[in-house]
Enzyme design. Structure first.
Site: not given
Ligand code: NAD
Ligand code: TDX
Length: 339
Positions: A157, A153, A125-126
């Protein structure tokens, strides 16, 4: 080709399963999903009887199950979507995010090493790049932007991304990583901004906007994310990171107002509520490398995609009303409990 899609009963994973079955009819697609609160097997109903498709209920952190599955299936490609994905939940209870997102990725990579795969693709994810200030519209995240996370979160990641890169360097595992901006479209779980606002507005409920609603997200229609991952699997270079995004930056307030306008509902439904802790201000992806190296182009502009998404939620009320009532959680047991 035999492809393992983990987390395929969730939002992006299910769209990817449909994409792959359509675009690569000769491939076998195996979906492994633990059916957490975010997994909804009814989403996959249209393909459950497709001979090219197999659904397996299981947890990516379950080493024995993963080992057995890899031995049985001899996968060519692994695409790892399985994750705890909601930032607010990670603030309430980080533990499960670390277990699934980091340790689950490790278990999948260990099996990929042991049984040999052509490619292990990590869907990232960005958010691993942290955020950008609102007063610097000239800045974008490239693949070289340092990792700088804000929430449990995004930290989980980012940890997984580092581990994936370490497995490539140390064990020569053939990996790729994609870092995508915010997705929207069909089958998006109604705890996330866009489907939450659509479902609440349709029920004339208040729309909770965090802080002043000034935070910016870069929205990408989910099918455009799927086409990018498909290209990376087939044409991406081992060890590389690819950014995915379509330059569709909007403030949260703009998004919510657009939804209200499309639905013909009043702006008085908007309620400003307490801000998210550590709330990232702006995400903005520079996807030039993915465009240049793989020829990827997003095809759906936000104005068009948001209309398609709202129409989908209007046409598929049963899908999200089942989620809101909690009935979806019994679907697997009722339909497939004896498998
Ligand atoms: P989602 O929450 O809708 O789906 C996640 C799926 O993973 C669910 O079906 C769930 O049951 C399954 N799952 C969770 N824990 C599992 C476990 N331990 N074992 C097996 N399955 C498990 O998430 P999403 O929005 O579809 O996101 C999918 C992936 O894409 C995630 O890795 C996320 O980090 C990444 N991503 C999402 C976005 C976005 O905007 N939604 C953007 C960029 C990257
Ligand atoms: O009720 C809300 N009100 C609100 O103002 C919710 C749920 C969100 N928001 C704001 C917070 C964010 O600025 O809207 C924005 C989008 O929020 P989410 O839908 O929770 O997404 P975000 O936090 O941006 O993360 C998403 O994109 C990146 C996905 O959930 C992640 O899995 C992905 O990695």
């Amino acid at each position: 080709m035999n492809v393992l899609v983990t987390g395929g009963a969730g939002f992006i994973g299910s769209n990817f399963v449909f994409h792959m079955l359509k675009e690569h009819p000769t491939y076998r697609i195996v979906c492994l999903d633990a059916l957490t609160y975010a997994g909804n097997l009814s989403t996959l109903e249209p393909v459950m009887e497709n001979p090219s498709f197999r659904f397996v209920k299981g947890d990516i952190t379950d080493r024995d199950l993963i080992d057995k599955l890899f031995e049985e299936e001899k996968f060519d490609f692994i695409v790892n979507f399985a994750a705890e994905s909601h930032v607010d939940r990670s603030i309430e209870d980080p533990g499960i995010f670390l277990k699934t997102n980091i340790l689950g990725t490790q278990v999948l990579m260990d099996a990929s090493r042991k049984y040999g795969v052509k490619r292990f693709h990590q869907v990232s994810t960005d958010e691993v790049y942290g955020d950008l200030p609102l007063d610097r519209p000239d800045l974008f995240f490239t693949e070289e932007t340092p990792i700088h996370t804000s929430s449990p979160y995004s930290a989980s990641k980012a940890s997984a991304d580092l581990l994936v890169q370490a497995y490539h360097r140390t064990f020569k595992l053939p990996i790729t990583i994609s870092r995508c901006s915010n997705n929207y479209g069909p089958y998006h779980f109604p705890e996330k901004l866009i489907p939450l606002m659509i479902s609440r507005a349709l029920n004339d409920e208040s729309l909770p906007v965090y802080g002043k609603g000034e935070n910016v997200r870069d929205w990408l229609y989910v099918e455009d994310h799927c086409t990018a991952i498909d290209l990376i699997l087939h044409k991406g270079k081992d060890g590389e990171v690819y950014n995915i995004g379509g330059h569709n930056e909007k403030t949260n307030l703009e998004v919510v107002k657009t939804i209200l306008k499309e639905l013909g509902k009043p702006e008085s439904l908007i309620t400003f509520v307490k801000d998210r802790a550590g709330h990232d201000m702006r995400y903005a992806i520079d996807p030039s490398k993915t465009r240049r190296d793989l020829g990827w182009e997003p095809t759906t502009l936000f104005d068009e995609g948001i209309k398609m998404t709202i129409k989908w939620y209007l046409d598929n009320r049963d899908w999200w009303e089942n989620i809101l009532s909690g009935d979806y959680a019994d679907y697997y047991e009722t339909m497939y409990g004896d498998r």
